[in-house]
Each structure stands twice: as structure tokens, then as C-alpha cells.
Design a protein around this motif. Structure first.
Motif, PDB file in Angstrom:
ATOM      1  N   THR A  26       0.819  -1.224   0.000  1.00 34.54           N
ATOM      2  CA  THR A  26       0.000   0.000   0.000  1.00 34.54           C
ATOM      3  C   THR A  26       0.850   1.270   0.000  1.00 34.54           C
ATOM      4  O   THR A  26       0.403   2.323   0.422  1.00 34.54           O
ATOM      5  CB  THR A  26      -0.917  -0.004   1.251  1.00 34.54           C
ATOM      6  N   SER A  31      -3.658  -5.731   2.686  1.00 33.76           N
ATOM      7  CA  SER A  31      -2.640  -5.094   3.518  1.00 33.76           C
ATOM      8  C   SER A  31      -2.524  -5.915   4.792  1.00 33.76           C
ATOM      9  O   SER A  31      -3.457  -6.638   5.152  1.00 33.76           O
ATOM     10  CB  SER A  31      -3.041  -3.655   3.861  1.00 33.76           C
ATOM     11  N   LYS A  73      -4.754   0.246   7.019  1.00 29.80           N
ATOM     12  CA  LYS A  73      -4.008   0.669   5.826  1.00 29.80           C
ATOM     13  C   LYS A  73      -4.754   0.268   4.561  1.00 29.80           C
ATOM     14  O   LYS A  73      -4.753   1.010   3.571  1.00 29.80           O
ATOM     15  CB  LYS A  73      -2.610   0.035   5.824  1.00 29.80           C
ATOM     16  N   ASN A 124      11.019  -6.889  -2.139  1.00 30.27           N
ATOM     17  CA  ASN A 124      11.451  -7.846  -3.174  1.00 30.27           C
ATOM     18  C   ASN A 124      11.385  -9.311  -2.741  1.00 30.27           C
ATOM     19  O   ASN A 124      10.987 -10.181  -3.515  1.00 30.27           O
ATOM     20  CB  ASN A 124      12.891  -7.549  -3.600  1.00 30.27           C
ATOM     21  N   ARG A 144      15.658   6.471   2.493  1.00 29.21           N
ATOM     22  CA  ARG A 144      15.745   5.308   3.380  1.00 29.21           C
ATOM     23  C   ARG A 144      17.194   5.026   3.808  1.00 29.21           C
ATOM     24  O   ARG A 144      17.406   4.261   4.736  1.00 29.21           O
ATOM     25  CB  ARG A 144      15.131   4.095   2.703  1.00 29.21           C
ATOM     26  N   ASN A 167      13.663  -2.083   4.682  1.00 26.03           N
ATOM     27  CA  ASN A 167      13.667  -3.297   3.845  1.00 26.03           C
ATOM     28  C   ASN A 167      14.656  -3.195   2.691  1.00 26.03           C
ATOM     29  O   ASN A 167      15.348  -4.156   2.363  1.00 26.03           O
ATOM     30  CB  ASN A 167      12.269  -3.541   3.253  1.00 26.03           C
TER      31      ASN A 167
END
Ligand SMILES: NC(=O)c1ccc[n+]([C@@H]2O[C@H](COP(=O)([O-])OP(=O)(O)OC[C@H]3O[C@@H](n4cnc5c(N)ncnc54)[C@H](OP(=O)(O)O)[C@@H]3O)[C@@H](O)[C@H]2O)c1
Length: 332
Positions: free
Chosen positions: A9, A33, A38, A75, A158, A169
Motif C-alpha cells: 500500500t 494489507s 491501511k 522484493n 531510506r 527493507n
């Protein structure tokens, strides 16, 4: 109308659903989700009362109210989620890279074939008209190609989270992250679509303490030229990408977000090559994926599958070369 389910999302899913609904060939039907809140917030963005919500993946895939799923999770989750989708008879549009390694890729390709559904890897940029201009130019001048330098290096917000020990992640081997799998994949797609499968792959990476590559320099060796790829998520590059044809050069501003193309002639005169660019970079892939599914266009599908297979092979070769090991590799 193709009914669409979505996983993930984040903003990229919103961008894809906007592009998909714009085609008038897709209609958002179900949102998965991990949390109901969410899922609801996402569905509300599309102001459709009839969008259903799921927080359980088994229930999501068992539902009859969508036939295509768009997967934009981290991924490492793509493979299991795409596999579950295929086993439930759904067509799949999965963000790049579709798998963490070639074992997963081979298994996914095989079960998709057995179930007669499409698994489309969302390499958005190769579907854009501006990329087609580049590939047309290369096709017309293929005999003169003498090399390329492709660049895609952007400082990621990030990375600040990573430096702040938040373990995002995209900087984790658990989630098959790193610069190559996140951004390098675009440049590898460029090379594979324009020049085919390379003979050899060499990746010199700057490995972060988490085990992923923060940046790196990838060389793809072809019969009579090299393609050098600069990739990174820990610094900003403003270097253009270039394809060389002896004295002539084709320039474009990014290996993955192409907005401008120029050509330099033998006298080094640079001219702009006009090309269309949609505001939403996912428009072209949404149109093309809908067409492939609706027309059951197996010829184009096989070509895209071939590109995806080679790209996933190259990514794995590069990763092995640089000593990057994902959690998914240990699970195979
Ligand atoms: N084509 C493009 O232009 C483009 C651009 C950006 C990203 N991407 C691709 O899109 C994919 C997602 O990237 P992203 O940056 O959005 O990733 P992300 O923020 O790490 O995660 C995406 C979504 O997956 C779910 N998720 C996050 N962590 C999870 C976990 N530990 N377990 C299960 N689900 C989790 C979350 O949805 P819920 O919380 O709702 O479950 C989240 O919104 C990647 O494959 C990336 O390469 C493509």
C-alpha cells in the motif's frame, strides 16, 4: 474490464492503480494489507465503495473478485506471493525484480506456464515511448555500437533511516534489497533489451554492514563492446547515460527515469530528440499489460518473459560476483 487486486500500500501502488484505472481496462477490486486500517486508507483514495479489503493472504487469493494482482511488496516476498497468485489462477503484474534468485524465477515461470496465466515483471521504463525512441535509434545503428555507460544513482531517504539503525527493507538482505536490485535492475533492463544477453558480468560493489550493496560499478561484456553501469542509493549522481557509436553518441538523462534524449553527431554537435513522456511513468506498462492479457498476446509475453529471465540471471551473476547473499538464497 480486468478486475485488479493489489498487495502493498505504498505510493508506488497508488501510482500503478492510477495508471491502471486511467487505461479504462482495469478496475481496483480488492486490497490486501497487513492491517485493515491501511487497506481502508488505500481503498478510500479511489473512492470506490465496492472495493473489498483483506488482511489474510489465503482469503485474498481465494477470492473470485479479481483476475489480475499487482504485487508491490518488498522484493523477497514477490516470489511466494506471485506463486500463490498463480496457483489460484490469477494473472500477475509483479514489481521488479520479480524474484530474488534464478531458482525462484525458473519455478515461477514453470508454474505460470502450467496454469496458463501471465506473470509480467513491471519494468515500467522499457514500455515508455521515450525508451522506444532509444531502442529504435540503437536498432538503426546497431552495427556501429561501441559501448555504453548507464547511470542510475540516487541518494535514498531510506539511507538516512538505515544510518539511523531503522533497518529499512530496501537496505536488507532479508528483503533482497540493495542498489543493484532496486535501481540497477533498470539499467540491466536497458542493456538486455537494447543489446541482448551479455557474455560476462562483473560487479564491484560497496557493501554496507547490512550485507547489501549501497552502490557499485557493474560491467556487462558483449562480443565487441562493454556496457558500464553506475548504480547507487547512498549518493546522488547527475551523470547522463550514453550509448556510443564510434564518433557519435546518444545521451539520455537517466537509465531508469528517462525524460530527455539527445544525439551528438561526428562533429560533436548535440541536438535534442523529441519524445513523448507521460506524467505517470507507469501509464505505458498499464496499457501494454492490459493489451497483452486481453488479447492473450503470447508472442509479446514470451519476449517480455525472455527479457525478465535474462535480467534476473544477470542480477544474480552480479550479486554472486560481489559476494552478496540474500536470505532467500539460503531458503532455496
Ligand atoms: N516501478 C517503480 O517505479 C518502483 C518504484 C518504487 C518501488 N518499486 C518496487 O515496489 C516494491 C515495493 O517497494 P517499496 O519501496 O514500496 O517497499 P516497502 O515500502 O518496503 O513495502 C511495500 C509494501 O509492502 C508491505 N510490507 C512492508 N514491509 C513488509 C513486511 N515486512 N512484510 C510484509 N509486507 C510488508 C507494506 O504494505 P502493508 O503495510 O499495507 O502490508 C508496504 O506498503 C519493490 O519491489 C520495489 O522495487 C517500484
Amino acid at each position: 474490464m480486468l478486475k485488479l487486486g493489489i498487495i502493498g500500500t505504498n505510493w508506488i501502488t497508488q501510482q500503478f492503480v492510477e495508471a491502471a484505472e486511467e487505461t479504462k481496462s482495469f478496475k481496483l477490486s480488492r486490497v490486501y494489507s497487513r492491517t485493515e486500517a491501511k487497506a481502508k486508507t488505500f481503498a478510500d483514495k479511489f473512492k470506490a465503495d465496492d472495493v473489498r479489503l483483506s488482511t489474510d493472504l489465503d482469503e485474498f487469493f481465494a477470492s473470485e473478485d479479481f483476475e489480475v494482482v499487482y504485487i508491490a511488496s518488498p522484493n523477497s516476498l514477490h516470489f511466494e506471493q506471485a506463486k500463490q497468485a498463480v496457483l489460484n489462477g490469477k494473472n500477475v503484474i509483479v514489481e521488479k525484480p520479480s524474484t530474488s534468485n534464478i531458482h525462484e524465477f525458473a519455478e515461477l515461470e514453470e508454474i505460470a506456464k502450467a496454469k496458463s496465466v501471465f506473470v509480467l515483471e513491471a519494468a515500467r521504463h522499457i514500455q515508455e515511448p521515450i525508451f522506444k525512441k532509444i531502442s529504435d535509434f540503437v536498432d538503426r545503428n546497431r552495427a556501429d555500437v561501441s559501448g555504453a555507460t548507464l547511470s542510475y544513482m540516487k541518494y535514498s531517504s531510506r539511507y538516512d533511516d538505515y544510518l539511523d539503525s531503522q533497518n529499512p527493507n530496501v537496505f536488507s538482505t532479508d528483503f533482497s534489497g540493495g542498489a543493484l536490485y532496486d535501481l540497477g535492475v533498470y539499467a540491466v533492463y536497458d542493456a538486455v533489451v537494447l543489446f541482448g544477453q551479455p557474455d560476462a558480468v562483473n560487479y564491484d560493489a560497496e557493501i554496507l554492514s547490512s550485507g547489501v550493496d549501497g552502490s557499485g560499478s557493474l560491467t556487462l561484456k558483449y562480443d565487441d563492446f562493454d556496457v558500464n553501469i553506475i548504480v547507487g542509493k547512498t549518493k546522488n549522481s547527475f551523470m547522463p547515460s550514453e550509448i556510443y557509436f564510434g564518433k557519435r553518441t546518444l545521451l539520455f538523462d537517466s537509465a531508469g527515469d528517462i525524460t530527455k534524449i539527445q544525439a551528438s553527431d561526428e562533429k560533436k554537435h548535440i541536438t535534442d530528440i523529441p519524445a513523448d513522456k507521460s506524467d505517470n511513468p507507469m501509464d505505458s506498462e498499464a496499457v501494454e499489460f492490459a493489451r497483452i492479457i486481453n488479447q492473450n498476446d503470447q508472442t509479446t509475453y514470451k519476449q517480455l518473459m525472455k527479457y525478465a529471465r535474462i535480467v534476473n540471471h544477470v542480477l544474480e551473476q552480479a550479486r554472486m560476483n560481489a559476494g552478496i547473499v540474500f536470505k532467500a538464497d539460503k531458503e532455496k
